[in-house]
Design an enzyme around this catalytic site. Structure first.
Site, PDB file in Angstrom:
ATOM      1  N   ARG A   1     -57.824  16.968 -10.169  1.00  0.00           N
ATOM      2  CA  ARG A   1     -57.464  16.225  -8.969  1.00  0.00           C
ATOM      3  C   ARG A   1     -58.709  15.991  -8.113  1.00  0.00           C
ATOM      4  O   ARG A   1     -59.665  16.772  -8.158  1.00  0.00           O
ATOM      5  CB  ARG A   1     -56.417  16.995  -8.157  1.00  0.00           C
ATOM      6  CG  ARG A   1     -55.139  17.307  -8.924  1.00  0.00           C
ATOM      7  CD  ARG A   1     -54.209  18.185  -8.100  1.00  0.00           C
ATOM      8  NE  ARG A   1     -52.959  18.478  -8.798  1.00  0.00           N
ATOM      9  CZ  ARG A   1     -52.763  19.559  -9.567  1.00  0.00           C
ATOM     10  NH1 ARG A   1     -53.742  20.447  -9.726  1.00  0.00           N
ATOM     11  NH2 ARG A   1     -51.599  19.752 -10.168  1.00  0.00           N
TER      12      ARG A   1
ATOM     13  N   LYS B   1     -53.488  23.831  -7.130  1.00  0.00           N
ATOM     14  CA  LYS B   1     -52.392  24.016  -6.181  1.00  0.00           C
ATOM     15  C   LYS B   1     -51.895  25.457  -6.221  1.00  0.00           C
ATOM     16  O   LYS B   1     -51.850  26.076  -7.274  1.00  0.00           O
ATOM     17  CB  LYS B   1     -51.249  23.061  -6.519  1.00  0.00           C
ATOM     18  CG  LYS B   1     -51.561  21.596  -6.221  1.00  0.00           C
ATOM     19  CD  LYS B   1     -50.348  20.724  -6.466  1.00  0.00           C
ATOM     20  CE  LYS B   1     -50.622  19.280  -6.096  1.00  0.00           C
ATOM     21  NZ  LYS B   1     -49.434  18.416  -6.332  1.00  0.00           N
TER      22      LYS B   1
ATOM     23  N   HIS C   1     -56.513   9.507  -9.172  1.00  0.00           N
ATOM     24  CA  HIS C   1     -55.333   9.947  -9.911  1.00  0.00           C
ATOM     25  C   HIS C   1     -55.104   9.071 -11.148  1.00  0.00           C
ATOM     26  O   HIS C   1     -54.522   9.529 -12.131  1.00  0.00           O
ATOM     27  CB  HIS C   1     -54.099   9.935  -9.004  1.00  0.00           C
ATOM     28  CG  HIS C   1     -53.183  11.093  -9.245  1.00  0.00           C
ATOM     29  ND1 HIS C   1     -53.541  12.391  -8.970  1.00  0.00           N
ATOM     30  CD2 HIS C   1     -51.935  11.155  -9.777  1.00  0.00           C
ATOM     31  CE1 HIS C   1     -52.546  13.202  -9.298  1.00  0.00           C
ATOM     32  NE2 HIS C   1     -51.563  12.477  -9.797  1.00  0.00           N
TER      33      HIS C   1
ATOM     34  N   ARG D   1     -57.049  10.603 -13.789  1.00  0.00           N
ATOM     35  CA  ARG D   1     -56.330  11.806 -14.251  1.00  0.00           C
ATOM     36  C   ARG D   1     -55.223  11.402 -15.228  1.00  0.00           C
ATOM     37  O   ARG D   1     -55.073  12.006 -16.288  1.00  0.00           O
ATOM     38  CB  ARG D   1     -55.752  12.523 -13.023  1.00  0.00           C
ATOM     39  CG  ARG D   1     -54.919  13.777 -13.309  1.00  0.00           C
ATOM     40  CD  ARG D   1     -54.624  14.454 -11.977  1.00  0.00           C
ATOM     41  NE  ARG D   1     -53.532  15.406 -12.039  1.00  0.00           N
ATOM     42  CZ  ARG D   1     -53.671  16.690 -12.384  1.00  0.00           C
ATOM     43  NH1 ARG D   1     -54.855  17.148 -12.752  1.00  0.00           N
ATOM     44  NH2 ARG D   1     -52.638  17.509 -12.380  1.00  0.00           N
TER      45      ARG D   1
ATOM     46  N   HIS E   1     -50.530  21.822 -14.394  1.00  0.00           N
ATOM     47  CA  HIS E   1     -49.124  21.625 -14.056  1.00  0.00           C
ATOM     48  C   HIS E   1     -48.382  22.954 -14.180  1.00  0.00           C
ATOM     49  O   HIS E   1     -48.521  23.650 -15.184  1.00  0.00           O
ATOM     50  CB  HIS E   1     -48.477  20.613 -15.006  1.00  0.00           C
ATOM     51  CG  HIS E   1     -48.881  19.200 -14.742  1.00  0.00           C
ATOM     52  ND1 HIS E   1     -48.802  18.198 -15.683  1.00  0.00           N
ATOM     53  CD2 HIS E   1     -49.372  18.605 -13.621  1.00  0.00           C
ATOM     54  CE1 HIS E   1     -49.221  17.060 -15.160  1.00  0.00           C
ATOM     55  NE2 HIS E   1     -49.571  17.288 -13.914  1.00  0.00           N
TER      56      HIS E   1
ATOM     57  N   TYR F   1     -46.374  11.890 -19.609  1.00  0.00           N
ATOM     58  CA  TYR F   1     -47.431  11.199 -20.349  1.00  0.00           C
ATOM     59  C   TYR F   1     -47.006  10.873 -21.772  1.00  0.00           C
ATOM     60  O   TYR F   1     -47.539   9.966 -22.395  1.00  0.00           O
ATOM     61  CB  TYR F   1     -48.711  12.047 -20.340  1.00  0.00           C
ATOM     62  CG  TYR F   1     -49.238  12.243 -18.947  1.00  0.00           C
ATOM     63  CD1 TYR F   1     -49.790  11.187 -18.235  1.00  0.00           C
ATOM     64  CD2 TYR F   1     -49.140  13.474 -18.315  1.00  0.00           C
ATOM     65  CE1 TYR F   1     -50.240  11.352 -16.937  1.00  0.00           C
ATOM     66  CE2 TYR F   1     -49.598  13.655 -17.017  1.00  0.00           C
ATOM     67  CZ  TYR F   1     -50.142  12.584 -16.336  1.00  0.00           C
ATOM     68  OH  TYR F   1     -50.575  12.748 -15.056  1.00  0.00           O
TER      69      TYR F   1
END
Length: 313
Positions: free
Chosen positions: A165, A189, A259, A262, A285, A294
């Site tokens: 990110r 995150k 993004h 990404r 994730h 994806y």
């Protein structure tokens, strides 16, 4: 302070004392116990202040008065004001989190948020670049000894090579890069740390930046930041976004953000035969469901190729 911030602040100040105290305690819980970022805490607080402001309008005087009718009425009001389904889904999640915390804290008799359904958001397939388009983008910065050009090349190469990110990229420090093993240590995150590899092109871009670019921009305020702005401070995400957008436009590509790189990195990995769980780990994730989108992208490409090439498609 923006208009939204002033509105939230005013609504917060107008809440009954007990509600205001609950919001403040919830914010401390998110920051210290859940280890949420300041941005996430602000977003949650804004949503809960909006919920409690609506509850007061419905004659609630304390958090204990919240019930499913109030929660649904709040979402319905936001919908009539034009809130998107994705925004409503996020706010419903904030309400559930708050109600669960309030119940465990003894402020709310029952966890009324547990039965609050989220509006189903339309999940669109992410836009991705073809491999040749991604290559044209990262090759955009001219072969130059200018510090900014060297930095821009490092930014583009790292974003595409690692799929990290933009906030993670800008947060990298010099010790986070292991060029011997060609990996970067990323703080994602929820303060979750992961290690992501990068290839030779990114390594060469990093080498040029660290040898000739960074020393020219570094100053007293640079600290250990890997990537720097023109004034020597840590590169900001807004600047990184502008770098990607500018070079995408110069290459004649559709509007592209970090993004998008990404998304492209993840799609190209899967198209090249990478395992879905490996891609999940690389992207950071928490759920495999986030990575599975994806696979839809690659299936769409396969379907397009099939229609174009198969005689009986």
């Amino acid at each position: 302070m923006g208009e939204t911030d002033r509105t939230t602040e005013a609504m917060h100040a107008a809440l009954p004392d007990a509600m205001r105290d609950a919001v403040d305690e919830f914010a401390r819980h998110l920051a210290s116990v859940r280890n949420r970022s300041p941005h996430t805490v602000r977003a949650y607080v804004a949503d809960i202040v909006s919920l409690l402001d609506h509850a007061v309008r419905m004659r609630c005087t304390s958090v204990a008065d919240l019930d499913i009718t109030v929660l649904r009425s709040w979402l319905a009001r936001l919908r009539t004001l034009g809130a998107a389904r994705t925004s409503l889904a996020r706010r419903a999640a904030a309400a559930r989190t708050f109600c669960h915390w309030a119940h465990r804290a003894g402020i709310l008799p029952t966890d009324v948020g547990a039965s609050l359904a989220s509006p189903r958001a339309r999940r669109e397939l992410p836009a991705v670049l073809r491999a040749d388009q991604a290559a044209a983008l990262v090759d955009g910065p001219a072969d130059s000894s200018e510090p900014e050009s060297l930095r821009d090349r490092a930014v583009l190469e790292l974003l595409y090579a690692t799929g990290i990110r933009v906030s993670e990229l800008c947060g990298l420090d010099l010790p986070d890069v292991d060029r011997t093993r060609r990996v970067v240590r990323v703080l994602g995150k929820g303060a979750k740390e992961r290690t992501v590899p990068f290839g030779l092109p990114a390594d060469r871009a990093l080498d040029a930046w660290l040898r000739h670019g960074r020393p020219a921009l570094a100053g007293p305020g640079s600290g250990a930041a890997l990537l720097l702005g023109t004034r020597g401070g840590r590169l900001q995400p807004a600047v990184a976004r502008r770098i990607v957008s500018t070079y995408a436009k110069a290459a004649g590509l559709p509007h592209t953000a970090p993004h998008g790189l990404r998304h492209s990195a993840a799609t190209h990995l899967l198209e090249g035969g990478a395992d879905l769980r490996a891609v999940q780990e690389l992207l950071g994730h928490s759920s495999l469901a986030s990575t599975q989108i994806y696979t839809h992208v690659t299936v769409e490409r396969l379907r397009t190729a099939y229609r174009q090439a198969h005689p009986r498609a």
